[in-house]
Motif scaffolding. Structure first.
Motif, short mmCIF file in Angstrom:
data_model
loop_
_atom_site.label_atom_id
_atom_site.label_comp_id
_atom_site.label_asym_id
_atom_site.label_seq_id
_atom_site.Cartn_x
_atom_site.Cartn_y
_atom_site.Cartn_z
N PHE A 380 0.84 -1.20 0.00
CA PHE A 380 0.00 0.00 0.00
C PHE A 380 0.87 1.25 0.00
O PHE A 380 0.63 2.19 -0.76
N PHE A 381 1.91 1.26 0.84
CA PHE A 381 2.77 2.43 0.92
C PHE A 381 3.60 2.60 -0.36
O PHE A 381 3.85 3.73 -0.79
N ARG A 382 4.03 1.50 -0.96
CA ARG A 382 4.77 1.60 -2.22
C ARG A 382 3.90 2.21 -3.31
O ARG A 382 4.34 3.08 -4.06
N LYS A 383 2.67 1.74 -3.40
CA LYS A 383 1.78 2.25 -4.44
C LYS A 383 1.35 3.68 -4.13
O LYS A 383 1.14 4.48 -5.05
N LEU A 384 1.20 4.00 -2.85
CA LEU A 384 0.88 5.37 -2.48
C LEU A 384 2.03 6.30 -2.86
O LEU A 384 1.81 7.40 -3.39
N ALA A 385 3.26 5.85 -2.65
CA ALA A 385 4.43 6.64 -3.05
C ALA A 385 4.44 6.83 -4.55
O ALA A 385 4.72 7.93 -5.05
#
Length: 467
Positions: A380-385
């Motif tokens: 989730f954090f990778r895609k949010l980044a």
């Protein structure tokens, strides 16, 4: 801990299986990332603003559905085929089909239909991709519980994306455009089909070559009950996961801005697009060197220690370059290459660090690994980044006063390009290192202690169950 005694020991097939799995995911996801917006704008003739809005909405949706899929994966009882491999088998084929359909030429239809088709095909593809990528990302955590073997898996996984990018950067522009650099609509669909079929084949080989070996005693023979809120509470207390999530977030944002400014650095600062091609070709050489040196160094120093040392060195070098500009393109390429070797440990080892965070979750909860949710939280954090940083370089160009209508930029703007490029590197990677140092708790020594404690805990639970 072993699912069955007949399972072969960890070996090269597992490593190559992980490489092919990452390559299989990249064949669809990275091909779309590189060429889908170009297809929408130049072939389907859709307003770039509308394409941008579509990308933001779908990327946010893609990030949000990761934890949902992760929860569904964790709720499923482990079967003879494993916990994660059945998901990859089930969803890799429809994912490949949706990848191909995304490049269908509907330019002759009404504008509203084109927008609707883009949105539906994009959302469906991203949902199916998540059903493959989350189980695949979690897979390496159950292939082995040995720290060095996990480092090897993380290293081999990084090669999948390198192989794809090396091929597509060379082949893509030659196939998709005519001699006047105009897009050929039918070839986008053709290449999408080739990439999708290649990706499907790679993922199916992964399902055969990779074996799930780490199975907790209480998982066998009964369906898992999942308290989602309880898992989220433990995730929020999982310092290892929080550390790797924010470390990866800041590193990705910094890298995205730098990559987005790369063209302008060589075009306007160095005045040579040819040297940019040289830099791109050498990046493959750097990736191969990284592949060779990362595991020996990480085994000796520790994953956290090497990431901080290597990326810290690169950050210091770019901090010096911020104040001491380099005008020779070749010299810059050499310096940048050396820094790449240091900072690349962050990219290569991050997957092994996620697996360690899954083990940390098991230790904290007394036996509940929740691989799917833990990995999907990181994803989730990778895609949010990826979603928030995609346009940062464009915003940076606007802030420094870059004028696309001008063939030659003013000296002031050109100097700002250099400052923005080097400064973004320092801030992005500097924050990533700071988070890793202050938040991520798993040094080499603590990782070894954690794995030993987990081994003892699992043996104790197995013995108690037998009694």
């Amino acid at each position: 801990m072993n699912k069955e005694k007949a399972v072969r020991p960890f070996g090269m097939r597992d490593k190559l299986g992980v490489t092919l799995g990452d390559l299989g995911c990249c064949c669809t996801e990275q091909f779309r990332a590189m060429f889908l917006s170009v297809f929408y704008i130049l072939v389907l003739k859709v307003d770039p603003i509308h394409v941008g809005i579509l990308m933001i909405i779908t990327k946010v949706w893609d990030a949000v559905n990761d934890p949902i899929v992760g929860a569904l994966v964790d709720m499923r009882k482990s079967t003879k085929g494993g916990k994660f491999i059945p998901w990859i088998k089930a969803f890799s084929f429809p994912m490949a089909v949706l990848c191909i359909l995304g490049f269908a030429n509907v330019s002759n239809f009404d504008y509203g239909f084109r927008i609707a088709y883009m949105f539906i095909s994009y959302v469906l593809y991203e949902a199916l991709y998540t059903c493959v990528s989350v189980p695949f990302g979690s897979l390496s955590s159950v292939v082995t519980d040995d720290s060095r073997e996990r480092t090897a898996l993380s290293r081999y996984r990084s090669m999948g994306g390198t192989i794809f990018m090396t091929v597509i950067v060379i082949v893509g522009p030659l196939v998709l455009y005519d001699k006047d650099r105009q897009p050929i609509a039918g070839r986008f669909l053709m290449m999408a089909a080739v990439c999708a079929l290649a990706g499907l084949l790679c993922l199916w080989v992964t399902c055969v070559w990779c074996k799930e070996r780490v199975v907790l005693p209480q998982e066998a023979g009964k369906k898992q009950k999942l308290n989602y809120l309880d898992v989220i509470k433990h995730i929020c207390k999982n310092r290892a996961l929080l550390g790797v999530m924010f470390f990866s977030f800041f590193g990705m944002v910094g890298a995205s801005i730098v990559n987005g400014l790369n063209t302008y650095l060589f075009r306007d600062w160095f005045g040579s697009m040819g040297m940019m091609s040289v830099s791109g070709m050498l990046s493959t050489v750097y990736a191969l060197i990284t592949f060779a040196i990362t595991q020996p160094i990480a085994n000796k120093l520790g994953k956290k220690e090497w990431c901080i040392a290597g990326a810290g060195f690169a950050t210091v070098v770019f901090a010096v370059l911020f104040f001491v500009p380099v005008h020779n393109a070749l010299l810059f390429i050499v310096i940048n290459g050396i820094c790449f070797l240091g900072a690349s440990g962050m990219q290569v080892l991050v997957w092994a660090m996620v697996n360690d965070a899954i083990d940390y979750q098991e230790l904290q909860t007394g036996g509940k690994r929740n691989e799917g949710i833990v990995y999907s939280a990181y994803s989730f954090f990778r895609k949010l980044a990826s979603a928030v940083s995609g346009s940062f370089s464009s915003f940076a160009l606007g802030i420094i006063g870059y004028n696309a209508a001008e063939t030659v930029q003013s000296a002031q703007v050109v100097n700002r390009i250099w400052k923005t490029y080097t400064g973004s590197y320092v801030i992005g990677y500097g924050l990533a290192i700071l988070v890793l140092w202050l938040v991520y708790p798993l040094t080499k020594k603590k990782t070894e202690e954690m794995l030993q404690q987990l081994k003892e805990n699992r043996e104790a639970r197995t013995a108690a169950k037998e009694d």
